[in-house]
Design a protein around this motif. Structure first.
Motif, PDB file in Angstrom:
ATOM      1  N   LEU A  51      -0.699   8.615   5.199  1.00 16.23           N
ATOM      2  CA  LEU A  51      -0.577   7.140   4.561  1.00 16.23           C
ATOM      3  C   LEU A  51       0.697   6.562   4.916  1.00 16.23           C
ATOM      4  CD1 LEU A  51      -2.515   7.516   0.943  1.00 16.23           C
ATOM      5  CD2 LEU A  51      -3.129   6.180   3.101  1.00 16.23           C
ATOM      6  N   LEU A  70      -0.536  11.839   1.587  1.00 16.86           N
ATOM      7  CA  LEU A  70       0.705  10.903   1.519  1.00 16.86           C
ATOM      8  C   LEU A  70       1.387  10.473   2.944  1.00 16.86           C
ATOM      9  CD1 LEU A  70       2.483   8.915  -0.132  1.00 16.86           C
ATOM     10  CD2 LEU A  70       3.788  10.560  -0.768  1.00 16.86           C
ATOM     11  N   VAL A  75       2.445   1.788  -3.238  1.00 13.92           N
ATOM     12  CA  VAL A  75       1.095   2.305  -4.530  1.00 13.92           C
ATOM     13  C   VAL A  75       1.092   3.764  -4.337  1.00 13.92           C
ATOM     14  CG1 VAL A  75      -1.224   2.111  -5.026  1.00 13.92           C
ATOM     15  CG2 VAL A  75       0.182   0.118  -4.882  1.00 13.92           C
ATOM     16  N   ALA A  76       1.106   4.052  -2.727  1.00 17.77           N
ATOM     17  CA  ALA A  76       0.722   5.630  -2.486  1.00 17.77           C
ATOM     18  C   ALA A  76       1.833   6.262  -3.009  1.00 17.77           C
ATOM     19  CB  ALA A  76       0.334   5.615  -0.893  1.00 17.77           C
ATOM     20  N   LEU A 117       0.777  -1.001  -0.060  1.00 20.50           N
ATOM     21  CA  LEU A 117       0.138  -0.129   0.044  1.00 20.50           C
ATOM     22  C   LEU A 117       0.890   1.094   0.090  1.00 20.50           C
ATOM     23  CD1 LEU A 117      -3.018  -1.059   2.562  1.00 20.50           C
ATOM     24  CD2 LEU A 117      -3.168  -0.834  -0.051  1.00 20.50           C
ATOM     25  N   TRP A 144       9.466   4.559  -4.648  1.00 21.68           N
ATOM     26  CA  TRP A 144       8.645   3.581  -4.352  1.00 21.68           C
ATOM     27  C   TRP A 144       9.721   2.192  -4.286  1.00 21.68           C
ATOM     28  CZ3 TRP A 144       9.006  -0.227  -7.942  1.00 21.68           C
ATOM     29  CH2 TRP A 144       9.433   0.359  -9.205  1.00 21.68           C
ATOM     30  N   ALA A 158       1.918   6.599  -6.932  1.00 22.08           N
ATOM     31  CA  ALA A 158       0.548   7.343  -7.420  1.00 22.08           C
ATOM     32  C   ALA A 158       0.450   8.727  -7.112  1.00 22.08           C
ATOM     33  CB  ALA A 158      -0.538   6.501  -7.227  1.00 22.08           C
ATOM     34  N   GLN A 159       1.420   9.145  -5.915  1.00 17.60           N
ATOM     35  CA  GLN A 159       1.334  10.233  -5.434  1.00 17.60           C
ATOM     36  C   GLN A 159       0.132  10.946  -4.821  1.00 17.60           C
ATOM     37  OE1 GLN A 159       3.301  12.889  -8.303  1.00 17.60           O
ATOM     38  NE2 GLN A 159       5.580  12.426  -7.864  1.00 17.60           N
ATOM     39  N   LEU A 160      -0.491   9.756  -4.026  1.00 14.03           N
ATOM     40  CA  LEU A 160      -1.689   9.957  -3.710  1.00 14.03           C
ATOM     41  C   LEU A 160      -1.855  11.098  -2.715  1.00 14.03           C
ATOM     42  CD1 LEU A 160      -2.830   6.295  -2.957  1.00 14.03           C
ATOM     43  CD2 LEU A 160      -3.324   7.827  -4.801  1.00 14.03           C
ATOM     44  N   SER A 161      -2.984  11.885  -2.645  1.00 10.61           N
ATOM     45  CA  SER A 161      -3.139  12.840  -1.360  1.00 10.61           C
ATOM     46  C   SER A 161      -3.184  12.479  -0.187  1.00 10.61           C
ATOM     47  CB  SER A 161      -4.291  13.609  -1.780  1.00 10.61           C
ATOM     48  OG  SER A 161      -5.685  12.747  -1.493  1.00 10.61           O
TER      49      SER A 161
END
Length: 404
Positions: A106, A103, A94-95, A91, A169, A98-101
């Motif tokens: 997370l 971060l 992936v975060a 996880l 990553w 994908a540069q998830l908000s």
């Protein structure tokens, strides 16, 4: 089974190689987590929070992990830990990719899960060894376990920082591979143990276990003082670790340089493990423990005066070596003064203080660096370690005088 050599024990070698590989992966992301938090946010405090998330499970789950190791199927626990750790690191990968908000949050959550897995893995692995080796093989088996940490720190930190420089990553992907490898080795283990875990669970009151251990620590002066000193020195060491990381990062050094410098603690640890037996045979263990505090104080002087990478690497490596020798000396003292029937609970009670201090140090280091800056943090760490050394010397000297 050949009782003369641990190398003939297939089950143990599978257990050790799998867990050692998993530990390398964990130390790789252990440096990647704060590096990434520092890169994304630019805040040492954020890096400190991620370090806190990795370390605080050692404070929360020490006793529960010990109970699980005593009362559950150790191999099943180890397998479950691999699945949970694999899920968390995937996880995180992936975060990051994908540069998830959100971060930072997370990363903190994933770090907490992996830190928790680390606690349960360590205690269950130690207990599993008793099921998989003969009495004649135990000394060699536990020597292998003692070497796991410095080797994993050396390889994991250097490799984790190096591949982080390739792709942020990548350390998490490598960690996922290490979890998969460990899972495969554990599946291949065929234990002949007929041990009944249910029979051991008759009295597992957490409160009673903690109270029994705390009582022994509190009534034995040396245990009481040394536990407090270890906790204090662990806080200082965590401050120094983050200080070096931030200093190198802000100095424009590549990520692999950070990994190499911090990985020298593993080199020092391996050398310290090799020298510990010789040292403790010739110098009283209590004197070794006191000398370690003074040695750390001396090693922090060059760190306070210089940001040179070679100076930092040499001093940090020596700090790791002194730490291993000190740990062996303290173990000898503990075995000498702790009643055998309370050894496990007493060590767990001390671990709550010592490992909890690591979490507090990781968190406090970030805020200290953000508040007062690098230079003041250097001298604060040096002053704190010197204070611990002086206090320990006075207390142990007073104890020796009183016994005469």
């Amino acid at each position: 089974m050949d009782r003369s050599g641990i190398h003939t024990n297939r089950n143990f070698l599978l257990l050790w190689s799998g867990n050692a590989t998993s530990l390398v992966g964990f130390h790789g992301v252990r440096i990647a987590y704060p590096l990434l938090a520092l890169t994304v946010t630019g805040s040492p405090a954020a890096a400190g929070w991620v370090g806190f998330a990795l370390s605080v499970p050692s404070l929360i789950f020490q006793i529960p992990a010990g109970v699980v190791a005593d009362c559950s199927d150790r191999l099943r626990t180890l397998l479950l830990c691999q699945v949970i750790g694999l899920t968390a690191t995937c996880l995180a990968a992936v975060a990051v990719a994908a540069q998830l908000s959100g971060l930072g949050q997370l990363l903190g959550a994933a770090a907490f899960v992996e830190g928790s897995v680390y606690v349960f893995l360590g205690l269950s692995e130690l207990a599993a060894v008793r099921d998989l080796v003969t009495l004649a093989q135990r000394p060699a088996a536990f020597s292998f376990l003692e070497a796991e940490q410095p080797i994993a720190i050396l390889v994991g930190r250097a490799a984790g920082a190096a591949i982080y420089g390739v792709a942020r990553w990548l350390p998490f992907a490598a960690n996922a591979v290490s979890y998969l490898y460990c899972f495969a080795t554990l599946v291949l283990i065929r234990s002949n143990s007929s041990r009944s875990y249910a029979d051991e669970s008759a009295d597992r009151s957490v409160g009673r276990n903690i109270a029994a251990g705390v009582r022994v620590v509190w009534t034995e002066p040396f245990l009481r003082v040394s536990t407090a000193m270890i906790g204090g020195s662990n806080i200082v060491i965590q401050v120094v670790l983050l200080l070096i990381l931030v200093e190198l990062k802000r100095g424009g050094h590549p990520a692999w340089t950070v990994g190499v410098v911090l990985g020298t603690a593993g080199v020092g640890g391996v050398l310290g493990a090799a020298a510990a037996s010789w040292v403790t045979r010739r110098i009283p263990p209590r004197l070794v423990y006191r000398g370690a505090l003074w040695a750390w104080t001396a090693l922090l002087v060059p760190i306070a005066l210089s940001a040179n990478t070679i100076v930092l690497a040499v001093c940090w490596g020596a700090i790791g070596g002194v730490g291993v020798v000190s740990n062996v000396a303290l173990t000898l003292c503990r075995v000498e003064v702790i009643p055998e029937h309370t050894l496990g609970r007493t060590v767990a009670a001390m671990a709550i203080v010592c490992d909890g201090a690591v979490a507090i140090g990781a968190l406090g280091a970030g805020y200290l660096l953000s508040t007062v800056g690098i230079v003041t943090t250097r001298w604060t760490a040096l002053a704190a370690m010197c204070t611990l050394a002086v206090y320990a010397t006075i207390r142990t000297a007073a104890r020796t005088t009183a016994q005469r």
